[in-house]
Design a protein around this motif. Sequence first.
Motif, PDB file in Angstrom:
ATOM      1  N   LYS A   1       0.833  -1.198   0.000  1.00 21.27           N
ATOM      2  CA  LYS A   1       0.000   0.000   0.000  1.00 21.27           C
ATOM      3  C   LYS A   1       0.870   1.250   0.000  1.00 21.27           C
ATOM      4  O   LYS A   1       1.919   1.288   0.640  1.00 21.27           O
ATOM      5  CB  LYS A   1      -0.916  -0.005   1.229  1.00 21.27           C
ATOM      6  N   HIS A   2       0.374   2.273  -0.723  1.00 21.40           N
ATOM      7  CA  HIS A   2       1.149   3.510  -0.848  1.00 21.40           C
ATOM      8  C   HIS A   2       0.257   4.726  -0.715  1.00 21.40           C
ATOM      9  O   HIS A   2      -0.951   4.670  -0.979  1.00 21.40           O
ATOM     10  CB  HIS A   2       1.859   3.554  -2.204  1.00 21.40           C
ATOM     11  N   GLY A   3       0.890   5.825  -0.325  1.00 20.76           N
ATOM     12  CA  GLY A   3       0.202   7.104  -0.240  1.00 20.76           C
ATOM     13  C   GLY A   3      -0.840   7.153   0.856  1.00 20.76           C
ATOM     14  O   GLY A   3      -1.071   6.185   1.578  1.00 20.76           O
ATOM     15  N   GLN A   4      -1.499   8.309   0.966  1.00 21.65           N
ATOM     16  CA  GLN A   4      -2.569   8.455   1.940  1.00 21.65           C
ATOM     17  C   GLN A   4      -3.772   7.585   1.578  1.00 21.65           C
ATOM     18  O   GLN A   4      -4.536   7.171   2.444  1.00 21.65           O
ATOM     19  CB  GLN A   4      -2.997   9.925   2.015  1.00 21.65           C
ATOM     20  N   SER A   5      -3.911   7.296   0.291  1.00 23.53           N
ATOM     21  CA  SER A   5      -5.038   6.492  -0.180  1.00 23.53           C
ATOM     22  C   SER A   5      -4.872   5.011   0.119  1.00 23.53           C
ATOM     23  O   SER A   5      -5.848   4.264   0.177  1.00 23.53           O
ATOM     24  CB  SER A   5      -5.221   6.679  -1.680  1.00 23.53           C
TER      25      SER A   5
ATOM     26  N   LYS B   1       4.731   6.214  -5.609  1.00 23.00           N
ATOM     27  CA  LYS B   1       4.813   7.442  -4.813  1.00 23.00           C
ATOM     28  C   LYS B   1       3.868   8.525  -5.327  1.00 23.00           C
ATOM     29  O   LYS B   1       3.607   9.505  -4.623  1.00 23.00           O
ATOM     30  CB  LYS B   1       6.254   7.954  -4.815  1.00 23.00           C
ATOM     31  N   CYS B   2       3.361   8.343  -6.538  1.00 27.43           N
ATOM     32  CA  CYS B   2       2.427   9.312  -7.138  1.00 27.43           C
ATOM     33  C   CYS B   2       0.985   8.826  -7.081  1.00 27.43           C
ATOM     34  O   CYS B   2       0.101   9.431  -7.691  1.00 27.43           O
ATOM     35  CB  CYS B   2       2.805   9.561  -8.607  1.00 27.43           C
TER      36      CYS B   2
ATOM     37  N   ASP C   1      -1.474   8.927  -5.141  1.00 30.07           N
ATOM     38  CA  ASP C   1      -2.564   9.800  -4.700  1.00 30.07           C
ATOM     39  C   ASP C   1      -3.044  10.736  -5.802  1.00 30.07           C
ATOM     40  O   ASP C   1      -4.071  11.410  -5.638  1.00 30.07           O
ATOM     41  CB  ASP C   1      -2.138  10.607  -3.472  1.00 30.07           C
ATOM     42  N   ASP C   2      -2.327  10.777  -6.910  1.00 26.02           N
ATOM     43  CA  ASP C   2      -2.758  11.554  -8.083  1.00 26.02           C
ATOM     44  C   ASP C   2      -3.362  10.662  -9.166  1.00 26.02           C
ATOM     45  O   ASP C   2      -3.738  11.151 -10.232  1.00 26.02           O
ATOM     46  CB  ASP C   2      -1.576  12.321  -8.679  1.00 26.02           C
TER      47      ASP C   2
ATOM     48  N   ARG D   1     -10.184  12.029 -10.094  1.00 23.33           N
ATOM     49  CA  ARG D   1      -9.987  11.836  -8.655  1.00 23.33           C
ATOM     50  C   ARG D   1      -8.773  10.948  -8.417  1.00 23.33           C
ATOM     51  O   ARG D   1      -8.736   9.801  -8.836  1.00 23.33           O
ATOM     52  CB  ARG D   1     -11.215  11.174  -8.028  1.00 23.33           C
ATOM     53  N   GLY D   2      -7.780  11.475  -7.755  1.00 25.80           N
ATOM     54  CA  GLY D   2      -6.583  10.704  -7.460  1.00 25.80           C
ATOM     55  C   GLY D   2      -6.745   9.837  -6.231  1.00 25.80           C
ATOM     56  O   GLY D   2      -7.660  10.025  -5.429  1.00 25.80           O
ATOM     57  N   GLY D   3      -5.853   8.864  -6.080  1.00 25.54           N
ATOM     58  CA  GLY D   3      -5.898   7.981  -4.918  1.00 25.54           C
ATOM     59  C   GLY D   3      -7.116   7.105  -4.885  1.00 25.54           C
ATOM     60  O   GLY D   3      -7.634   6.762  -3.818  1.00 25.54           O
TER      61      GLY D   3
END
Length: 464
Positions: A112-116, A129-130, A132-133, A400-402
């Motif tokens: 799992k990655h990012g805030q999402s 690393k991207c 969430d976009d 909508r990202g993430g």
Amino acid sequence: MNNELNQPITRRKMLARAGTGLGTLGLAGLLAESGDRLAASPTSSLASKATHFAPRAKRVIHLFMNGGPSQVDTFDPKPSLDKYHGQRPPNANLKTERRTGGLFKSPFKFQKHGQSGVEVSEIFPEVAKCIDDIAVLRGMHTDVPNHEPSLLMMTCGNSQPVRPSMGSWLCYGLGTENQNLPGFVVLCPGKPVVGPQLWSNSFLPGVYQGCHIRKLDPKNVVEHVNNTHLSPVSQRQQLDLIHRLNAIHSKERERDAQLEARIQSMEIAFRMQAEAPEAFDLTHETKATRELYGSGNFADSCLVARRLVERGVRMVQVFYGSGQPWDDHGNIENGHRGKAKSSDRAVAGLLRDLKARGLLDDTLVLWGGEFGRTPVSEGSNGRDHNHHGFSVWLAGGGVRGGLTYGATDEFGFAAVENKMHVHDLHATMLHLMGIDHERLTYRYSGRDFRLTDVHGRIVKEIIA
């Protein structure tokens, strides 16, 4: 045999034939502002046009992983493949192109990655690393488990050759913001399977065809585009004469669509002499920017794509490579790991660069192939084509990202939840560009055609 070459012609016929032949060079009036970005006349086919409603995106970059990357090894993790590795449950018996074996677990780990918290394969550490976009569309499906029809479907909205490509439809519907460059540029060092039909204008006027660039060398972007024999002043004198001959020709005939398309295409070619070399010259970029993308042809193509959309090109299509490089029927581990390694940094670099320059908000980025791959094995360690379910992702341009949207079954074989056909993807992308896909039509051979044919659903759940 009627030998026209030996027949005398009148002065009138000579002027008419000269007008036809030389009409392809009808560039009069363009040299007065040589070196400057030219505004299109209101009658130009490539002049910017009004959208049907307020757009979220103004331009598209399509990162085409031709050959078909595996969804279960990239953006759609399936723990059940580990549990049932080597087995062939009843719901893993879907028909594809070739004979296949038992379920084949992914050789890659997901995290799992990012805030999402979206899970991404270890082979894409920089793209992760991207995340969430990015909106990962896990419920994609298409019609045929074969490269040619699926490539045509993804690029042209129809599995039969040849219909206008998405880039051609966008230029037809929206025009372009820079009259010195083509509205639709295709970057590929060679040809993918099918080739030029993937960026064809088909029955749309020829000026909307994609401009295929094989070499990124700024001095040789398009062969023979530079006039090495005449000065700009001499070209101006010659083109003024040609313009007058064209006027004579046009008065005696009805409007010739093919001739007009050729004239406009040559106008773009002339304008490219001034702006294309600069647009493709990566020496203007800083060392930090070059390092952001990494090295190699695909990395350079991604950077050129940013430079082109920055200069007003409507759509840039970047093929990973010639042929069908992601088509790993054998040794999926080495094949996918190698291709991901040579593209991961470049793709993430493009997203970061667009975002840093304020371009990601109105640039729509699409990543993916023409279909996916089977969760069952082909041979001992490969995967067959899979049209039943696969993943692509979108970023920027009102997306909508993430987010993950749609889902395949427990093995990743078929889309089962919030399914998206390629027609739905196209309809949604056109919507983000401010176009009603049902109203973007062209009358040909007695009926109205459109990119989405008689299909297409706008997936509003992925729109920010």
